[in-house]
Design a protein around this motif. Structure first.
Motif, short mmCIF file in Angstrom:
data_model
loop_
_atom_site.label_atom_id
_atom_site.label_comp_id
_atom_site.label_asym_id
_atom_site.label_seq_id
_atom_site.Cartn_x
_atom_site.Cartn_y
_atom_site.Cartn_z
N SER A 129 0.85 -1.17 0.00
CA SER A 129 0.00 0.00 0.00
C SER A 129 0.90 1.23 0.00
O SER A 129 2.02 1.19 -0.49
CB SER A 129 -0.94 -0.06 1.21
N LEU A 130 0.37 2.32 0.54
CA LEU A 130 1.07 3.60 0.42
C LEU A 130 2.53 3.53 0.88
O LEU A 130 3.46 3.89 0.13
CB LEU A 130 0.31 4.64 1.24
N ALA A 131 2.76 3.07 2.10
CA ALA A 131 4.12 3.07 2.63
C ALA A 131 5.01 2.09 1.88
O ALA A 131 6.14 2.41 1.51
CB ALA A 131 4.10 2.74 4.13
N ASP A 188 -1.65 -8.71 0.74
CA ASP A 188 -2.75 -9.68 0.82
C ASP A 188 -3.94 -9.28 -0.04
O ASP A 188 -4.78 -10.10 -0.36
CB ASP A 188 -3.16 -9.91 2.28
N GLU A 189 -4.01 -8.02 -0.41
CA GLU A 189 -5.15 -7.61 -1.23
C GLU A 189 -4.89 -7.97 -2.68
O GLU A 189 -3.74 -7.92 -3.13
CB GLU A 189 -5.39 -6.10 -1.09
N ARG A 207 -6.15 5.46 -0.27
CA ARG A 207 -7.36 5.31 0.54
C ARG A 207 -8.16 6.60 0.77
O ARG A 207 -9.39 6.54 0.84
CB ARG A 207 -7.01 4.71 1.90
N LYS A 267 -14.37 10.05 0.67
CA LYS A 267 -14.68 11.41 0.20
C LYS A 267 -15.24 11.34 -1.23
O LYS A 267 -16.43 11.10 -1.41
CB LYS A 267 -13.41 12.27 0.25
N ALA A 326 1.16 -12.54 4.14
CA ALA A 326 2.28 -13.09 4.89
C ALA A 326 1.70 -13.67 6.17
O ALA A 326 0.84 -13.06 6.80
CB ALA A 326 3.29 -12.00 5.21
N THR A 349 2.39 -3.24 7.04
CA THR A 349 1.09 -3.89 6.90
C THR A 349 -0.08 -3.08 7.45
O THR A 349 -1.22 -3.55 7.44
CB THR A 349 1.10 -5.30 7.54
N ARG A 373 -12.60 1.02 4.61
CA ARG A 373 -11.14 0.97 4.57
C ARG A 373 -10.65 0.59 3.17
O ARG A 373 -9.64 1.07 2.73
CB ARG A 373 -10.63 -0.05 5.61
N GLY A 379 4.86 3.50 8.12
CA GLY A 379 3.43 3.70 7.85
C GLY A 379 2.57 3.50 9.09
O GLY A 379 3.05 3.57 10.23
N ASP A 380 1.29 3.23 8.86
CA ASP A 380 0.32 3.15 9.95
C ASP A 380 0.66 2.08 10.99
O ASP A 380 0.21 2.17 12.13
CB ASP A 380 -1.07 2.82 9.38
N HIS A 393 -1.73 8.59 9.42
CA HIS A 393 -1.72 9.74 8.53
C HIS A 393 -1.03 9.41 7.23
O HIS A 393 0.09 8.89 7.22
CB HIS A 393 -0.95 10.92 9.15
N TRP A 394 -1.64 9.81 6.15
CA TRP A 394 -1.10 9.62 4.80
C TRP A 394 0.32 10.18 4.71
O TRP A 394 1.23 9.52 4.23
CB TRP A 394 -2.05 10.33 3.85
N TRP A 413 -4.76 15.83 7.05
CA TRP A 413 -5.84 16.66 6.53
C TRP A 413 -7.13 15.87 6.53
O TRP A 413 -7.10 14.64 6.56
CB TRP A 413 -5.53 17.13 5.10
C1 LIG Z 1 -11.18 5.84 4.27
C2 LIG Z 1 -9.87 6.45 4.65
C3 LIG Z 1 -9.69 7.82 4.54
C4 LIG Z 1 -8.47 8.40 4.89
N1 LIG Z 1 -8.33 9.75 4.79
C5 LIG Z 1 -7.17 10.32 5.18
C6 LIG Z 1 -7.03 11.74 5.13
O1 LIG Z 1 -7.95 12.47 4.73
N2 LIG Z 1 -5.86 12.28 5.54
C7 LIG Z 1 -4.82 11.51 5.98
O2 LIG Z 1 -3.77 12.07 6.34
N3 LIG Z 1 -4.93 10.17 6.03
C8 LIG Z 1 -6.08 9.56 5.65
N4 LIG Z 1 -6.21 8.18 5.72
C9 LIG Z 1 -5.08 7.40 6.24
C10 LIG Z 1 -4.13 6.90 5.16
O3 LIG Z 1 -4.82 6.35 4.11
C11 LIG Z 1 -3.20 5.89 5.78
O4 LIG Z 1 -2.39 6.59 6.68
C12 LIG Z 1 -2.34 5.16 4.78
O5 LIG Z 1 -3.12 4.37 3.95
C13 LIG Z 1 -1.30 4.31 5.49
O6 LIG Z 1 -0.59 3.56 4.57
P1 LIG Z 1 0.16 2.22 4.97
O7 LIG Z 1 0.80 1.75 3.71
O8 LIG Z 1 0.99 2.44 6.16
O9 LIG Z 1 -0.97 1.22 5.47
P2 LIG Z 1 -2.23 0.60 4.72
O10 LIG Z 1 -2.73 1.54 3.70
O11 LIG Z 1 -3.15 0.16 5.78
O12 LIG Z 1 -1.64 -0.64 3.96
C14 LIG Z 1 -1.25 -1.83 4.55
C15 LIG Z 1 -1.37 -2.93 3.52
O13 LIG Z 1 -0.83 -4.13 4.04
C16 LIG Z 1 -1.72 -5.17 3.77
N5 LIG Z 1 -1.50 -6.27 4.74
C17 LIG Z 1 -1.92 -6.32 6.02
N6 LIG Z 1 -1.53 -7.48 6.58
C18 LIG Z 1 -0.83 -8.17 5.64
C19 LIG Z 1 -0.18 -9.42 5.61
N7 LIG Z 1 -0.13 -10.18 6.67
N8 LIG Z 1 0.42 -9.81 4.47
C20 LIG Z 1 0.39 -9.02 3.37
N9 LIG Z 1 -0.22 -7.83 3.35
C21 LIG Z 1 -0.82 -7.40 4.47
C22 LIG Z 1 -3.06 -4.53 3.90
O14 LIG Z 1 -4.09 -5.29 3.30
C23 LIG Z 1 -2.81 -3.23 3.17
O15 LIG Z 1 -2.94 -3.39 1.79
C24 LIG Z 1 -7.41 7.59 5.37
C25 LIG Z 1 -7.60 6.20 5.47
C26 LIG Z 1 -8.81 5.64 5.11
C27 LIG Z 1 -9.00 4.16 5.24
#
Ligand SMILES: Cc1cc2nc3c(=O)[nH]c(=O)nc-3n(C[C@H](O)[C@H](O)[C@H](O)COP(=O)(O)OP(=O)(O)OC[C@H]3O[C@@H](n4cnc5c(N)ncnc54)[C@H](O)[C@@H]3O)c2cc1C
Ligand code: HEM
Ligand code: SF4
Lengths: 538, 433
Positions: A96-98, A120-121, A128, A133, A163, A190, A212, A368-369, A387-388, A419
């Motif tokens: 995902s993002l990170a 996993d997706e 996201r 929005k 994983a 993750t 989500r 990331g998150d 946070h994004w 934001w």
């Molecule tokens: C609806 C929504 C609105 C948002 N709006 C804002 C906003 O307005 N402003 C803002 O700052 N932030 C916002 N965010 C937050 C922002 O989207 C997240 O901070 C960002 O997505 C974090 O990215 P990430 O890659 O750390 O985690 P994630 O996006 O959660 O990605 C983690 C990925 O890992 C995968 N995963 C999990 N477990 C496993 C495993 N065991 N094996 C393989 N893959 C796995 C997950 O399925 C997912 O694809 C919003 C989030 C959502 C859901």
């Protein structure tokens, strides 16, 4: 074509709207919403928008490889580093993002070894924020928010398989299908998943959902377009508030229930929460705070019909959105020996994972998150941000550190930024608003819903929140970096009518601090450094 | 003080053709105190910080000098009239800017400028057609192209008769002259500017009176008097004051962007060739952005902002009450932030230039100036046969702040016919259905 706007950078100049009015829209003063997947015929206009953006916040998928190739690889120091840059095997879990950002940065910095991203997706990595929005109001497609990918992006994707385990000694990730993927260095990204409605039977009712994933958003969008009689949003945090805003946009009646005193109180404190409450009510939201949803009830065919609240009232609703926060995806790390738990995966400010003993593990990084990391500006307290902007910034630091020798690693010192776009208002924050004992309106008018609030803790400024005033925020970020005194004592343009600090009323207060504080200097991640100084103004 | 000497040289007309080596020297003192007590800021990060610093006011009435000489009257406005929005602070600034945007762009009229693109192309086509049929010839691309084009556009937007150009041109020239820090001190220039703006306001007063009995049109000014429903309409005095600002800003800046653009393209024939070939759909837009960085029409924000509190920046304290001048053109070429800044490179990534300023006063007309310059340069590149610069450098206008060629003589062998819209590289000139 794919478009993503970095809304932590965007300051609502609307130049993109002028250039491509069918793709970008501005609500109110500066609330930007856009179609993430515009028709290819819009390409020229979108390219002009990207060129025109004063803060260069628009990221596109390009047709040609013209850009992105001019990054000179960083010169390696030492044989190990050089060999690793060429042949090391990097595995990223979480597509995902990170995870994607980290892969891109590693490639840009000259890493040429094999790079495997496990997710996993089944989807290609997507963005996201639009899901709660633009997608809900029909300006973007739920399955159209894929992240733009550049052509330098040479990675092996293992999508659709989670994983299931991590073997730190054998240096391999175990997949749910039994395969094992070896690594030299690993990035854990993750993230989170939505916390479902706790009663499983009720959660399974037709009409009960979370937001989500694209599937979630598509399902909710379908429910909303079917003109429901009333939508119930459970939880008035950012996601819940954004869903409520979308409902009002579609002229769908909506009730928001939160057990706290006001919306957004958990993130921004009660003063700003009261502003948010007025905003919701003005937009026709039936907002009920200090109340809990006790039960969701369906009819014979399993459709949601009613909600029972803790104050005894009963609501007829046909859609309920559980916006109850999140659960960190750490289960696959159970038994790995890492410090992973409900709080996330703990790491240091260099994004290196810690083991259960609190000792930094070699070759495992976190971003990331999912990450829980100490921030020097906040007395080294551990932060877990959803946070994004943090996912991007932390991924960049993690990626750099994964391919750099110890002495050249960067600390992750970006101030948290966030934001939210709701009710034609752009809410932005910098710093940690909950790390505060007092808050003051620093500029503008609360009644006009155009203001900046500054947050302080023990006499230093720790955060700022703007409603439709994002162009001032970088000034406050600079004050936070410099550990400037709170409340701000200088005059400004657009002074508030009431500039007296009041209690912050935030959920958990930080622990008291000693007599030293941290100032941060530098802009780019490669430049930012913390320094301890004594606190003359206490 | 060495820095003061550099500043004087920048203002000196003899350095107008290439001020950039001087800007490089100026940047050695990021925050320079001038002998008259004002401060010049020339490095990128410091300029950006100040553009977003709420302790800096754009209201010149705060300057002790100006307050003392001018008394109660205001900047850029006829005496007794309120200041226009470039010289006001929030909340008044924001309110006026919102009202002006009501009939110009989002949120209410997001497609207005996009809808004007065919009209812009038509004006450009007409101007270039005028050079046709003369074979090898010499044209002044300022007088016959870069100037008349944006003037025609701003006249249409404000519903000002094009024939009045000689009249308002003189008045607008006086405003620009008063902006030139080389001509006089802050207070004296302020007085001169007020006089010129007063005359322009008078001109608009006559226009508005003549229009009174007509139904409200689609021009920007009618919108102002109507209000937008949410905000109170502007007073008549505010409308006059802002109308004068739009007329001046709308026709003294884009001319320089276009003229600087032609000059730069003739000096970089490889980019001109790429533009002529027309097979890179986003090139023109990126050429325009790079021009705004490399040869910006607004070089210096010379009507000073002022500090309403002591401001510590880059190790210097700008005391409360000091005038602050931002040298945008120096910032956009700051090597600490921009790699290889003295190279004209439309392919550069992440061009976050300061050409239109930043923060709340970010150029109001930018969304108009961009397509104007884009269409103008694309059409010239395609249609002029073998263009050759006659004088390099060309003669410049007097002002160091609003800098650009006074004339731009170019020899051409002829003019290609205009392309039919279907073959036009600026595709999608009309909105999609
Ligand atoms: C609806 C929504 C609105 C948002 N709006 C804002 C906003 O307005 N402003 C803002 O700052 N932030 C916002 N965010 C937050 C922002 O989207 C997240 O901070 C960002 O997505 C974090 O990215 P990430 O890659 O750390 O985690 P994630 O996006 O959660 O990605 C983690 C990925 O890992 C995968 N995963 C999990 N477990 C496993 C495993 N065991 N094996 C393989 N893959 C796995 C997950 O399925 C997912 O694809 C919003 C989030 C959502 C859901
Ligand atoms: C290439 C052409 C142009 C350039 C380089 C340019 C540059 C600038 C700059 C640097 C500012 C910031 C001033 C400050 O911060 O004090 C500004 C403001 C402004 N410009 Fe432009 N401009 C151009 C064209 C136009 C046009 C065509 C118009 C009118 C239609 C216009 C109207 C304005 C107005 C009204 C402001 C004040 C905005 C405010 O205070 O909020 N400009 N411009
Ligand atoms: S800052 Fe950029 S992305 Fe944001 S509204 Fe302005 S042009 Fe659009």
């Amino acid at each position: 074509m794919k478009v993503v706007v970095d809304l932590t950078r965007c300051q609502g100049y609307a130049q993109c709207v002028f250039a491509a009015p069918d793709v970008f829209t501005i609500r109110g003063d500066e609330a930007l919403l856009y179609d993430s997947d515009p028709d290819e015929r819009q390409r020229e206009r979108v390219e002009r928008a990207a060129a025109a953006c004063p803060v260069q916040a628009i990221v596109l998928e390009r047709q040609d490889g013209r850009r992105g190739q001019r990054h000179s690889p960083q010169p390696a120091i030492g044989d190990f580093e050089e060999a690793f840059m060429r042949n090391g095997h990097v595995v990223i879990v979480g597509a995902s993002l990170a995870g994607v950002r980290a892969a891109l940065v590693m490639r840009r910095q000259g890493f040429t070894g094999p790079l495997t991203v496990i997710g996993d997706e089944p989807h290609l990595p997507y963005d996201r924020p639009p899901l709660s929005k633009q997608v809900l109001i029909g300006q973007a497609r739920a399955l159209g928010t894929e992240l733009p990918r550049r052509d330098e992006f040479d990675v092996t994707w293992r999508l659709g398989v989670p994983a299931a385990g991590l073997d730190l000694i054998g240096k391999q990730v175990e997949l749910a299908d039994g395969q094992k993927v070896g690594f030299d260095r690993l990035l854990i990204a993750t993230g989170l998943r939505a916390r479902p409605w706790p009663n499983e039977a009720e959660a399974a009712l037709d009409g009960v959902c979370t937001v989500r994933t694209p599937e979630d958003a598509a399902a909710l969008r379908r429910l909303l377009t079917a003109k429901p009689d009333r939508v119930l949003v459970i939880g008035a945090g950012f996601t819940g508030s954004e869903v409520a805003s979308a409902c009002r946009d579609l002229d769908v009646p909506v009730t928001v229930v939160d057990r706290g005193p006001v919306p957004l109180a958990g993130a921004l404190g009660a003063l700003i929460g009261r502003v948010a409450a007025r905003m919701q009510r003005e937009h026709g939201v039936d907002l009920r705070c200090g109340v809990q949803v006790e039960a969701l009830e369906g009819d014979g065919s399993g459709r949601l019909r009613r909600a029972r609240l803790s104050d005894g009232s009963v609501l007829d609703v046909d859609v309920a959105v559980a916006a109850l926060g999140s659960i960190r995806n750490v289960e696959w790390l159970e038994g790995s020996g890492l410090a992973a738990g409900a709080w996330g995966v703990t790491c240091d400010a260099g994004c290196r994972a810690m083991d259960v003993n609190g000792v930094v593990a070699d070759d495992v990084f976190v971003a990331g998150d999912i990450a829980r990391f100490p921030h020097p500006v906040y007395n080294y307290q551990y932060l877990a941000l959803e946070h994004w902007g943090n996912a991007i910034a932390q991924a960049e630091v993690a990626a750099h550190n994964m391919i750099s020798a110890g002495s050249r690693r960067w600390p992750h010192l970006r101030l948290p930024e966030f934001w939210s776009t709701q009710f034609d208002t752009e809410i932005k924050s910098v710093g940690v608003p909950t790390y505060a004992d007092q808050v003051v309106i620093a500029q503008g008018s609360v009644a006009g819903r155009r203001f900046v609030a500054a947050y302080g803790y023990q006499g230093r400024i720790t955060a700022a929140v703007a409603f439709n005033q994002s162009r001032w925020l970088e000034f406050y970020a600079e004050l936070i970096d410099r550990a400037a005194p709170f409340p701000p004592s200088f005059p400004t343009v657009d002074p508030p009518s009431d500039g007296h600090p009041v209690a912050a009323e935030v959920p958990d207060r930080p622990t008291p601090t000693g007599q030293a504080t941290v100032v941060v200097t530098g802009h780019k991640p490669s430049e930012r450094r913390a320094r301890l100084v004594s606190r003359p103004y206490l | 003080m060495a820095g003061n000497g550099v500043w004087r040289q920048i203002l000196d007309y003899s350095h107008r053709a290439d001020p950039y080596p001087l800007f490089a020297q100026l940047r050695e003192t990021p925050v320079l105190r001038l002998e008259d007590g004002s401060y010049v800021v020339s490095t990128y990060r410091e300029i950006v910080a100040l553009l977003h610093d709420p302790r800096l006011s754009s209201d010149v009435r705060n300057l002790p000098d100006v307050a003392a000489t001018v008394g109660s009257t205001s900047d850029d406005a006829p005496p007794g009239l309120p200041p226009n929005f470039i010289r006001t602070d929030p909340p008044e600034h924001d309110r006026m800017r919102r009202l002006l945007t009501w009939n110009f762009g989002p949120p209410h009229r997001p497609g207005r400028i996009d809808g004007m693109l065919p009209e812009l192309l038509e004006i450009v086509t007409g101007l270039i057609d005028d050079f046709a049929g003369m074979g090898t010839t010499r044209v002044d691309l300022v007088d016959r192209f870069a100037y008349p084009f944006p003037v025609t556009v701003i006249c249409r937007l404000l519903d000002v008769p094009r024939e009045d150009e000689p009249r308002f041109h003189a008045l607008s020239g006086a405003v620009i002259e008063a902006n030139n820090p080389a001509t006089a001190g802050i207070a004296e220039r302020q007085r001169r500017r007020e006089k010129a703006m007063a005359d322009l306001g008078q001109y608009f007063a006559t226009l508005l009176d003549a229009r009174r009995d007509r139904p409200a049109g689609d021009d920007l000014l009618s919108g102002l008097l109507r209000g937008d429903g949410a905000e109170e309409p502007m007073t008549r005095e505010q409308v006059l004051s802002n109308a004068a600002l739009l007329l001046v800003a709308g026709h003294e800046t884009t001319v320089n962007l276009i003229a600087n653009g032609i000059l730069t393209l003739l000096r970089h024939p490889e980019v001109l060739d790429r533009l002529r070939r027309g097979n890179e759909p986003d090139l023109a837009a990126r050429v325009v952005e790079e021009l705004l960085r490399y040869e910006p029409p607004v070089q210096i924000l010379s009507t000073p902002r002022n500090a309403v509190a002591d401001i510590e920046i880059a190790g210097t304290i700008i005391p409360k009450g000091s005038p602050v001048i931002l040298a945008l053109a120096a910032g956009s070429r700051d090597p600490a932030v921009v790699p290889d800044p003295d190279r004209f490179d439309p392919d550069r990534e992440h061009n976050e230039h300061l050409g239109f300023g930043g923060g709340i006063h970010y150029c109001f007309g930018a969304p108009l100036a961009r397509p104007e310059a884009r269409i103008a340069l694309t059409e010239l590149a395609y249609r002029l046969e073998n263009p050759r610069l006659v004088d390099d450098p060309p003669p410049y206008r007097a002002s160091p702040s609003l800098r650009g060629p006074r004339h731009l003589l170019v020899d051409i062998d002829g003019v290609e016919p205009a392309r039919p819209p279907s073959e036009h590289p600026i595709a999608h000139l009309r909105r999609l259905p």
